[in-house]
Write an enzyme that holds these catalytic residues in place. Structure first.
Site, mmCIF file in Angstrom:
data_model
loop_
_atom_site.group_PDB
_atom_site.id
_atom_site.type_symbol
_atom_site.label_atom_id
_atom_site.label_comp_id
_atom_site.label_asym_id
_atom_site.label_seq_id
_atom_site.Cartn_x
_atom_site.Cartn_y
_atom_site.Cartn_z
ATOM 1 C CD GLU A 47 -2.118 1.190 2.718
ATOM 2 O OE1 GLU A 47 -1.562 1.059 3.969
ATOM 3 O OE2 GLU A 47 -3.040 1.616 3.665
ATOM 4 C CG ASN A 110 -4.763 3.900 0.509
ATOM 5 O OD1 ASN A 110 -3.822 3.495 -0.233
ATOM 6 N ND2 ASN A 110 -4.739 3.327 1.805
ATOM 7 C CE LYS A 127 -6.558 1.130 4.119
ATOM 8 N NZ LYS A 127 -5.428 1.487 4.441
ATOM 9 C CD GLU A 146 -5.045 4.865 6.269
ATOM 10 O OE1 GLU A 146 -5.610 4.781 5.085
ATOM 11 O OE2 GLU A 146 -4.760 3.264 6.412
ATOM 12 C CB CYS A 171 -3.350 -1.493 5.345
ATOM 13 S SG CYS A 171 -2.616 -1.683 6.137
ATOM 14 C CG ASN A 196 2.082 1.295 4.858
ATOM 15 O OD1 ASN A 196 3.316 1.980 4.511
ATOM 16 N ND2 ASN A 196 1.537 1.482 3.126
HETATM 17 N N1 CDT Z 1 -2.574 1.535 6.550
HETATM 18 C C1 CDT Z 1 -3.475 1.128 7.379
HETATM 19 O O1 CDT Z 1 -5.112 0.135 7.158
HETATM 20 N N2 CDT Z 1 -3.227 0.438 8.989
HETATM 21 C C2 CDT Z 1 -3.717 -0.166 9.841
HETATM 22 C C3 CDT Z 1 -3.147 0.810 11.017
HETATM 23 C C4 CDT Z 1 -4.022 0.434 11.412
HETATM 24 S S1 CDT Z 1 -5.331 1.167 12.262
HETATM 25 C C5 CDT Z 1 -4.886 2.781 12.964
HETATM 26 C C6 CDT Z 1 -4.106 -1.491 9.542
HETATM 27 O O2 CDT Z 1 -5.148 -1.665 9.714
HETATM 28 O O3 CDT Z 1 -3.346 -2.354 9.663
#
Ligand code: CDT
Length: 325
Positions: A47, A110, A127, A146, A171, A196
Site C-alpha cells: 500500500e 488510497n 480502499k 487516513e 491494509c 502499512n
Molecule cells: N494502513 C492501514 O490501514 N493501517 C492500519 C493500522 C491500524 S488502524 C490505525 C491497519 O489496519 O493495519
C-alpha cells in the site's frame, strides 16, 4: 489445462520522506527483476508504495498534502516500472495515493492497480475501510490520519486476469470478513493486499505484541473461508521513527502459508499458486450456493454498528425454550 500463476511478494523496507519517487521506483524495479529471475508472473507491492506513510503527520497545507499524491498513472516517475514490466513480461499490483478528478471535484483515494504483463492497467481499486482519525490528536506518539486524507471506496470488484479471478484490497480491509466474502461471492481466486501497519496502535497498545498474529489471523481466515489465495505485502521497518510490521505472506485456500518474507527490508518471496486448488474448498465446505443462509444475515447490510433495540433488548432475540413443551 492447469492454471498456475507464480506470485511474487515485493516487500519494501522503509521509505523516508526525503526519498524521491525516482529512488523508490528504482527499488521497485530491482524487486521486479528479482521476481522475474525467480519466474514470477505477477509481483505484488505494498500500500502507498511510492512515498513514506504520510498519514502519520497532521498536514494542513493542501499543496504539501498533494505532494504525496499521483494525478496520473503511469506518470513520469513510474513510467520506468511500466516499461520494465512490459520488457520482462511481469504484471504487478501497486498501491499509491491518488488525486482523482470527479465531476469537477478533486478527490483523494488510497488506491491500488492491477497491471498485466503488457503493462496495461486492468483494474483500479479504492480502499474501502479507511482507518484512523480525522483531526489532530496530539496525545498519540504519531498520527494515523487516513480518514482525513482519503475518501473511502465504494465496492470490492474482481477482474478476470492471469487465467483466474483476481481481487484487490488494502491494509485495514484485510481485517474485515466482509472484504473477502464480497469478493468470494464473485468467485475470487486470488486477493492481492498491500499494507502499512505500525507495530504500535495508539488506541489499543495492548495489541502491539499481537500485530503479526492478527496480520496472519485475518488473512488466513479470509483465504480459508472463501477458498481463495491471498497475497499480503508489507511496507516494513522503521520509517521516520515509526516501526511497521513485516510479515508479508502468501496464503493458500487451505489457510496455510506457502511463502513468506523473513526481513523488514526490500525482499522478494515467491510461490507457484494453483488456481484450481480453490475449487476443493469452494465446492465442499464453502459451497456458498449449498450452505449459506443469507436470510439469517440481514443485519450485516442493514446495520453499520452494534445496535440494541430502544428498550435495550437484542434486535434478534434467541427465544428461551417453551416451558410447556
Ligand atoms: N494502513 C492501514 O490501514 N493501517 C492500519 C493500522 C491500524 S488502524 C490505525 C491497519 O489496519 O493495519
Amino acid at each position: 489445462m492447469a492454471r498456475f500463476v507464480n506470485i511474487a511478494l515485493g516487500q519494501l523496507g522503509p521509505i523516508q520522506r526525503s526519498d524521491t519517487r525516482a529512488e523508490v521506483v528504482l527499488r521497485l524495479c530491482q524487486l521486479m527483476r528479482e521476481a522475474h529471475a525467480l519466474g514470477a508472473d505477477l509481483i505484488v507491492y505494498p500500500e502507498l508504495a511510492l512515498t513514506t506513510f504520510f498519514p502519520r503527520w497532521y498536514i494542513e497545507d493542501a499543496a504539501e498534502i498533494n505532494s504525496f499524491f499521483e494525478t496520473a498513472m503511469p506518470n513520469a516517475a513510474t513510467q520506468p516500472l511500466f516499461d520494465l514490466a512490459r520488457q520482462l513480461g511481469v504484471g504487478f499490483c501497486l498501491g499509491y495515493a491518488e488525486l482523482a478528478q470527479e465531476n469537477g471535484e478533486q478527490v483523494r483515494y488510497n488506491t491500488s492497480i492491477l497491471v498485466d504483463k503488457q503493462a496495461r492497467i486492468l483494474a483500479k481499486y479504492h480502499k474501502v475501510h479507511v482507518p484512523g482519525h480525522t483531526e489532530h490528536e496530539p496525545w498519540r506518539r504519531f498520527q494515523h490520519l487516513e480518514k482525513r486524507y482519503f475518501r473511502p471506496g465504494r465496492h470490492f470488484g474482481v477482474t478476470q486476469a492471469f487465467g483466474g479471478v483476481f481481487g484487490m484490497a488494502l491494509c485495514n480491509d484485510r481485517r474485515w470478513a466482509e472484504t473477502y466474502r464480497v469478493m468470494g461471492l464473485q468467485g475470487v481466486e486470488m486477493v492481492l493486499i498491500g499494507y502499512n501497519t505500525p507495530v504500535h496502535n495508539a488506541p489499543a497498545p495492548q495489541h502491539d505484541d499481537l500485530s503479526l498474529f492478527h496480520n496472519r489471523l485475518s488473512m488466513q481466515a479470509g483465504a480459508y473461508q472463501n477458498g481463495t489465495w491471498v497475497a499480503g505485502v508489507a511496507k516494513a521497518g522503521i520509517e521516520e521513527g515509526v516501526d511497521s510490521i513485516g510479515g508479508s505472506c502468501l496464503i493458500a485456500p487451505s489457510g496455510e502459508i506457502v511463502a513468506a518474507c523473513i526481513t523488514k527490508a526490500d525482499e522478494v518471496a515467491i510461490a507457484r499458486c494453483d488456481l484450481d486448488f480453490c475449487a476443493i474448498y469452494k465446492k465442499t465446505t464453502f459451497n456458498f450456493d449449498l450452505h449459506r443462509q443469507p436470510a439469517a444475515y440481514g443485519l450485516i447490510v442493514e446495520r453499520k454498528g452494534e445496535t440494541l433495540a430502544a428498550d435495550g433488548s437484542p434486535l434478534v432475540a434467541n427465544k428461551a425454550p417453551d416451558s410447556s413443551s
